[in-house]
Structure formats: structure tokens, C-alpha cells
Design a protein around this motif. Structure first.
Motif, PDB file in Angstrom:
ATOM      1  N   ARG A  81       0.822  -1.224   0.000  1.00 45.59           N
ATOM      2  CA  ARG A  81       0.000   0.000   0.000  1.00 45.59           C
ATOM      3  C   ARG A  81       0.854   1.272   0.000  1.00 45.59           C
ATOM      4  O   ARG A  81       0.418   2.319   0.472  1.00 45.59           O
ATOM      5  N   ARG A  82       2.057   1.172  -0.542  1.00 43.10           N
ATOM      6  CA  ARG A  82       2.917   2.350  -0.718  1.00 43.10           C
ATOM      7  C   ARG A  82       2.717   2.861  -2.143  1.00 43.10           C
ATOM      8  O   ARG A  82       3.596   2.843  -2.994  1.00 43.10           O
ATOM      9  N   PHE A  83       1.505   3.344  -2.397  1.00 46.78           N
ATOM     10  CA  PHE A  83       1.121   3.674  -3.769  1.00 46.78           C
ATOM     11  C   PHE A  83       1.856   4.897  -4.317  1.00 46.78           C
ATOM     12  O   PHE A  83       2.122   4.970  -5.517  1.00 46.78           O
ATOM     13  N   THR A  84       2.211   5.833  -3.450  1.00 46.51           N
ATOM     14  CA  THR A  84       2.957   7.008  -3.917  1.00 46.51           C
ATOM     15  C   THR A  84       4.337   6.587  -4.425  1.00 46.51           C
ATOM     16  O   THR A  84       4.802   7.057  -5.477  1.00 46.51           O
ATOM     17  N   ASP A  85       4.991   5.678  -3.691  1.00 42.64           N
ATOM     18  CA  ASP A  85       6.306   5.187  -4.120  1.00 42.64           C
ATOM     19  C   ASP A  85       6.186   4.373  -5.407  1.00 42.64           C
ATOM     20  O   ASP A  85       7.040   4.469  -6.299  1.00 42.64           O
ATOM     21  N   ALA A  86       5.127   3.564  -5.492  1.00 38.79           N
ATOM     22  CA  ALA A  86       4.916   2.769  -6.708  1.00 38.79           C
ATOM     23  C   ALA A  86       4.679   3.686  -7.902  1.00 38.79           C
ATOM     24  O   ALA A  86       5.184   3.432  -9.006  1.00 38.79           O
ATOM     25  N   SER A  87       3.935   4.758  -7.678  1.00 42.48           N
ATOM     26  CA  SER A  87       3.675   5.724  -8.753  1.00 42.48           C
ATOM     27  C   SER A  87       4.974   6.385  -9.213  1.00 42.48           C
ATOM     28  O   SER A  87       5.184   6.598 -10.419  1.00 42.48           O
ATOM     29  N   LYS A 132      -5.868   4.043  -6.776  1.00 42.98           N
ATOM     30  CA  LYS A 132      -5.523   3.887  -5.369  1.00 42.98           C
ATOM     31  C   LYS A 132      -5.130   5.219  -4.730  1.00 42.98           C
ATOM     32  O   LYS A 132      -5.285   5.401  -3.521  1.00 42.98           O
ATOM     33  N   LEU A 133      -4.634   6.142  -5.547  1.00 42.34           N
ATOM     34  CA  LEU A 133      -4.221   7.456  -5.039  1.00 42.34           C
ATOM     35  C   LEU A 133      -5.357   8.485  -5.097  1.00 42.34           C
ATOM     36  O   LEU A 133      -5.138   9.662  -4.832  1.00 42.34           O
ATOM     37  N   GLY A 134      -6.548   8.016  -5.474  1.00 40.41           N
ATOM     38  CA  GLY A 134      -7.706   8.908  -5.469  1.00 40.41           C
ATOM     39  C   GLY A 134      -8.033   9.550  -6.799  1.00 40.41           C
ATOM     40  O   GLY A 134      -9.002  10.314  -6.899  1.00 40.41           O
ATOM     41  N   SER A 135      -7.251   9.252  -7.842  1.00 43.68           N
ATOM     42  CA  SER A 135      -7.518   9.823  -9.171  1.00 43.68           C
ATOM     43  C   SER A 135      -8.281   8.790  -9.999  1.00 43.68           C
ATOM     44  O   SER A 135      -7.733   8.173 -10.919  1.00 43.68           O
ATOM     45  N   ARG A 136      -9.537   8.596  -9.629  1.00 49.37           N
ATOM     46  CA  ARG A 136     -10.322   7.538 -10.255  1.00 49.37           C
ATOM     47  C   ARG A 136     -10.443   7.723 -11.764  1.00 49.37           C
ATOM     48  O   ARG A 136     -10.268   6.773 -12.542  1.00 49.37           O
ATOM     49  N   GLN A 137     -10.767   8.926 -12.210  1.00 43.96           N
ATOM     50  CA  GLN A 137     -10.995   9.141 -13.629  1.00 43.96           C
ATOM     51  C   GLN A 137      -9.730   8.899 -14.454  1.00 43.96           C
ATOM     52  O   GLN A 137      -9.786   8.307 -15.532  1.00 43.96           O
TER      53      GLN A 137
END
Length: 372
Positions: A81-87, A132-137
Motif C-alpha cells: 500500500r505504498r502507492f505514492t512510491d509505486a507511482s 488507489k491514489l484517489g484519481s479515479r478518472q
């Protein structure tokens, strides 16, 4: 890694089918088998450490080595759940369709080979992480673009005259279903039922009308919008597939039969016939004692029948019998809820459960589900 138009179909994706062209995963990329082993065991932190070490020691010598390791690293970060790092990992690649990631850009390293060396899982993660980071669209837009990409690959194979039985075609068709399931799942989570129905029916028109997973998904949506007869009809279609021995899509024979039983149980659940639902789930568990959905739902049905003691036993036995499979957050949440209902000293019991989970669970297990 994706097949180039001029390369043999068997080379479609060496990361998912290494045996076709390499004697081992390690022939594909540096020490790749150890990364796969860590991923299979859920040792995501160790995997990240191994990637960091390989990078720091400059052990990755070829472009495809870097992409393979980046794929595993991004997946591990996402699992934790380290989505910022994955991004940030994915952003370092910029354009996945850049010539920088094509074999023909390095003829001295990959003589005679052409096409993209980007693993498909990177394209999939590129869609998932924004959501996962809130940018659904943004994530949905990328999923629809990925769906077009996959369909373009299938069209290339159709033009080349490859049959539906060709392994390359089957692989890309599986990917089409996987991407569509992700898209439908996202719309479903926002109760956009009409969009889901349109997408599934479009897949049926494209030749997937007998894919049991998609037909089941249609049935689930029909149940949620109150069309019980439509759902029963969809589930009956899957029952026919199982009895007639038709193509099971990506499912094994046992998985298809269990899907039939679970669908029947859902219909019984809607009618609050929990006894019949329990019977269907027991058939599933007899065939496959690691069917977590059947185990979890059988326990819930027993709880609805006010048999709290047996419902707890069902979940505890599953954890003892197949801990790595049964350790999922939904099952543990339900077990802890049952403890709270059944025992005065539930805090101590949950603490014991939490300590056991800490010893056996993979790194990505969300221990907060014990609600201690």
C-alpha cells in the motif's frame, strides 16, 4: 513482455511463459527466479530490498533486466500500500510506448527481435495506482486505453490469420477479460450498474458469451438491481457449461463446479434459505478445502442461523488447515466480529489471533482487520 508482429507467437510474454523460449526464469533476467519465489511467499519487503541491492551493485546490465525488476518492485510497493512510491517508480519510465523500451532499439543486445519489452503487469499497474491514489478518472481512462491496446494486439493476430486456439491469441484474450473485469469492478463499486451491463454485453458480442466469469458477473449485477429471474437465468447458463463440458475459460473443472454451487447459494441467500446455502457451500469445500469464498459464506450463513459456535469453528478450522489461503482480511474481520458476539474475553482471543497472524501472514496482510 509483448510479442512483436514478426516474432514467434510463443514469445508473446516471456515473463508469464518463460518455458517457451528460456530454460529458466534466470535466463530471462538476472536472478529473476528469486524475485518470483519472494513474491509467491508474500515476502514483499525482502523483494524490495533485493531489487535495491541489485540496482546499487549495478547487477542489471540489459534494458529488459531493469524493466523486469522495476515491475516486481512496483508490484511489491503496491502490495504494501505504498502507492505514492509505486507511482514514482512508474513515472520514472515516462512513456511506456517509447522507442527506448523496444527491442529493435538495441540490435546489438537483441539481434533479430522487435516489439515492446514492457511487461503487461506494468501497463496494468499504471492503471491501478492512480485509482488507489484517489484519481479515479485518470485510472479509468488508462484502463480503457489499455483495453484498446489489448484489442489492437488481438486484431493484429486476426489479420495474421492466427486461430482462436493459438496460445498467443488465448493469452491476449485472457488479458482482455482481466482488464474488462477491472473496469466493470470499478464501475460496480460506484453502483454504475447500467455501464456495467453495457460493458458485459459488449464483451458477449465480441465472443465471450460463454465465459463463466463474465456470465457470473452479469448475474451478480442483475441480483443487485433486483432482477432475480435474470440472475437465475445467467447462473443456469453457467450450470449448463459445467454439465456439458464446454470451454471453461480460465477456470479449472473444480473452479467451474464451485462457481455453480456458489451461484446457487447466492440465490438461496436472497430467499433467506440459509440451510440450503450452507449445503451448497459444503459441496464447494469438499471439492476444494481452500475455497475461501465458500468457507467465509458458510460461516456467515451459520451465524444467520444463530449457530455462532459452529460458524466460528468453520473459520478457525480453515485458518488451521490452509492458513496461507484462508488468511484474507474479510475472513479475519468476520471471525473477530463473531468473537465479539460470542465471548466476554474477546479482546484476549483476538490478541492471540493477531499474534498468530503476525507469524504466518504475508507482508501485505492488513493486521488492523483484527480491530484490537
Amino acid at each position: 513482455m509483448e510479442e512483436a508482429p514478426n516474432s514467434p507467437p510463443a514469445l508473446d510474454d516471456p515473463l508469464t511463459n518463460p518455458s517457451s523460449s528460456f530454460s529458466s526464469l534466470d535466463d530471462l533476467a538476472y536472478d529473476l527466479s528469486s524475485l518470483e519465489d519472494l513474491a509467491n511467499r508474500g515476502s514483499w519487503r525482502s523483494l524490495i530490498d533485493k531489487v535495491a541491492r541489485a540496482r546499487s551493485l549495478s547487477l542489471l546490465r540489459h534494458p529488459h533486466d531493469h524493466l523486469a525488476y522495476l515491475s516486481y518492485n512496483a508490484l511489491a510497493l503496491s502490495k504494501l500500500r505504498r502507492f505514492t512510491d509505486a507511482s514514482a517508480e512508474l513515472d520514472s519510465l515516462q512513456d511506456l510506448d517509447s522507442s527506448e523500451y523496444r527491442y529493435e532499439s538495441y540490435p546489438q543486445i537483441y539481434p533479430g527481435r522487435s516489439g515492446s519489452m514492457v511487461p503487461f503487469c506494468l501497463r496494468w499497474l499504471n492503471c491501478v495506482i492512480p485509482i488507489k491514489l484517489g484519481s479515479r478518472q485518470e485510472g479509468l481512462d488508462r484502463f480503457y486505453a489499455l483495453l484498446d491496446f489489448v484489442r489492437g494486439k488481438l486484431e493484429e493476430r486476426r489479420i495474421k490469420g492466427l486461430s482462436e486456439e493459438d496460445e498467443s491469441v488465448r493469452a491476449w484474450r485472457r488479458r482482455e477479460v482481466s482488464v474488462m473485469n477491472s473496469i466493470v469492478g470499478n464501475h460496480l463499486s460506484y453502483k454504475e450498474f447500467s455501464v456495467c451491463l453495457d460493458l458485459i454485453r459488449d464483451m458477449f458480442r465480441r465472443g465471450y458469451s460463454e465465459d463463466p466469469v463474465l456470465v457470473s458477473r452479469l448475474g451478480y449485477i442483475q441480483m443487485q438491481i433486483g432482477d432475480l429471474e435474470g440472475a437465475k437465468s445467467s447462473f443456469k447458463q453457467i450450470e449448463g457449461m459445467a454439465s456439458e463440458g464446454k470451454d471453461r475459460g480460465s477456470l479449472s473443472e473444480v473452479e467451474l463446479k464451485n462457481l455453480v454451487n456458489r451461484n446457487k447459494a447466492l440465490v438461496y441467500l436472497v430467499g433467506k434459505d440459509y440451510v440450503s446455502a450452507v449445503r451448497e457451500y459444503e459441496e464447494c469445500i469438499e471439492r476444494d478445502d481452500s475455497d475461501v469464498v465458500a468457507i467465509n459464506n458458510k460461516a456467515l450463513c451459520l451465524m444467520y442461523l444463530r449457530d455462532l459456535s459452529d460458524s466460528i469453528k468453520v473459520l478457525e478450522n480453515a485458518l488451521e488447515r490452509v492458513p496461507t489461503v484462508a488468511l484474507n482480511e474479510s475472513l479475519v474481520v468476520n471471525l473477530c466480529s463473531m468473537y465479539e458476539l460470542a465471548y466476554v474475553n474477546h479482546a484476549d482471543i483476538k490478541k492471540t489471533l493477531s499474534n498468530w497472524i503476525a507469524r504466518v501472514a504475508p507482508d501485505d496482510f492488513d493486521s488492523s482487520c483484527t480491530r484490537i
